[in-house]
Design a protein around this motif. Sequence first.
Motif, PDB file in Angstrom:
ATOM      1  N   ASP A  41       0.922  -1.338   0.218  1.00  8.30           N
ATOM      2  CA  ASP A  41       0.112  -0.027  -0.078  1.00  8.30           C
ATOM      3  C   ASP A  41       0.934   1.257   0.062  1.00  8.30           C
ATOM      4  OD1 ASP A  41       0.681   0.267   2.692  1.00  8.30           O
ATOM      5  OD2 ASP A  41      -1.026  -0.412   3.516  1.00  8.30           O
ATOM      6  N   LEU A  42       0.163   2.254  -0.222  1.00  9.09           N
ATOM      7  CA  LEU A  42       0.691   3.663   0.060  1.00  9.09           C
ATOM      8  C   LEU A  42       0.005   4.523   1.111  1.00  9.09           C
ATOM      9  CD1 LEU A  42       2.521   5.774  -1.489  1.00  9.09           C
ATOM     10  CD2 LEU A  42       0.685   6.345  -2.839  1.00  9.09           C
ATOM     11  N   SER A  43       0.884   4.969   1.756  1.00  5.43           N
ATOM     12  CA  SER A  43       0.229   5.978   3.134  1.00  5.43           C
ATOM     13  C   SER A  43       1.124   7.266   3.233  1.00  5.43           C
ATOM     14  CB  SER A  43       0.640   4.846   4.255  1.00  5.43           C
ATOM     15  OG  SER A  43       1.923   4.910   4.621  1.00  5.43           O
ATOM     16  N   ASP A  44       0.242   7.854   4.256  1.00  8.15           N
ATOM     17  CA  ASP A  44       0.935   9.146   4.456  1.00  8.15           C
ATOM     18  C   ASP A  44       1.884   8.950   5.674  1.00  8.15           C
ATOM     19  OD1 ASP A  44      -0.287   9.201   6.796  1.00  8.15           O
ATOM     20  OD2 ASP A  44      -1.821  10.641   6.225  1.00  8.15           O
ATOM     21  N   SER A  45       2.582  10.216   5.927  1.00 10.58           N
ATOM     22  CA  SER A  45       3.782   9.927   6.940  1.00 10.58           C
ATOM     23  C   SER A  45       3.217   9.552   8.307  1.00 10.58           C
ATOM     24  CB  SER A  45       4.614  11.176   7.136  1.00 10.58           C
ATOM     25  OG  SER A  45       3.620  12.278   7.435  1.00 10.58           O
ATOM     26  N   LEU A  46       1.967   9.622   8.524  1.00 12.94           N
ATOM     27  CA  LEU A  46       1.341   9.149   9.881  1.00 12.94           C
ATOM     28  C   LEU A  46       0.618   7.672   9.700  1.00 12.94           C
ATOM     29  CD1 LEU A  46      -0.619  12.538  10.775  1.00 12.94           C
ATOM     30  CD2 LEU A  46       1.386  11.569  11.529  1.00 12.94           C
ATOM     31  N   GLY A  47       0.840   7.032   8.429  1.00  8.96           N
ATOM     32  CA  GLY A  47       0.350   5.773   8.351  1.00  8.96           C
ATOM     33  C   GLY A  47      -1.104   5.746   7.697  1.00  8.96           C
ATOM     34  N   ALA A  48      -1.654   6.950   7.387  1.00 10.02           N
ATOM     35  CA  ALA A  48      -3.113   6.735   6.897  1.00 10.02           C
ATOM     36  C   ALA A  48      -2.818   6.106   5.360  1.00 10.02           C
ATOM     37  CB  ALA A  48      -3.694   7.871   7.020  1.00 10.02           C
ATOM     38  N   LYS A  49      -3.642   5.196   4.927  1.00  9.84           N
ATOM     39  CA  LYS A  49      -3.774   4.715   3.732  1.00  9.84           C
ATOM     40  C   LYS A  49      -4.242   5.887   2.455  1.00  9.84           C
ATOM     41  CE  LYS A  49      -5.024   0.744   0.872  1.00  9.84           C
ATOM     42  NZ  LYS A  49      -6.024  -0.362   0.655  1.00  9.84           N
ATOM     43  N   GLN A 156       4.672   7.144   1.658  1.00  9.48           N
ATOM     44  CA  GLN A 156       5.479   5.881   1.873  1.00  9.48           C
ATOM     45  C   GLN A 156       4.968   4.689   1.190  1.00  9.48           C
ATOM     46  OE1 GLN A 156       5.711   5.394   6.272  1.00  9.48           O
ATOM     47  NE2 GLN A 156       6.637   7.444   6.439  1.00  9.48           N
ATOM     48  N   ARG A 157       5.732   4.017   0.317  1.00  4.80           N
ATOM     49  CA  ARG A 157       5.392   2.954  -0.435  1.00  4.80           C
ATOM     50  C   ARG A 157       5.800   1.519   0.276  1.00  4.80           C
ATOM     51  NH1 ARG A 157       2.749   2.599  -5.577  1.00  4.80           N
ATOM     52  NH2 ARG A 157       3.291   4.788  -5.803  1.00  4.80           N
TER      53      ARG A 157
END
Length: 163
Positions: A41-49, A156-157
Amino acid sequence: MNFKAILFFVLCLGYIIPAKGQSKNCTNQHTKLIGTWEYVDLSDSLGAKIDTIWHEVVKGYEIPKGPQASFQSEGMYTMQFTKENIDRGIWCYDSDNSRIIRKLYYQTPYSASAKYLIANGHAIQDEKGDYYEVQMDSVIKLTRKSLILSEENNRQRRFRKIR
């Protein structure tokens, strides 16, 4: 292929940066990386997809997917986006800077986008006359089973090792 399609392709390739400042510790012997990695998956720096990405230049959405990446011990790599769309080249791991450095070789006959990149000086010609571009992936985390790469806009990938 129109200019917008070419520009979109260039943007999707990521950063096209020459490998200046590459450390002397750039090797393909980084055994944790060797193998086949499946996109998670791909997420932001806080871990949200992140399910979609808006591209302002080409006015369109991207649905994050793949690729499936394979790093071989002899220094070759592939990144398979679809059955027909496979990047190939040479890789090494810069342990001083925690990054994967890839030389993406253009396949002949050259596509319209490869011709555009060559004509505009974004490609490097090797001693055999073949063209490639240097791409770098900053590694946030690398374990035997997990790989997380940094992308633009603090994304983040995430990948998991399947072989």
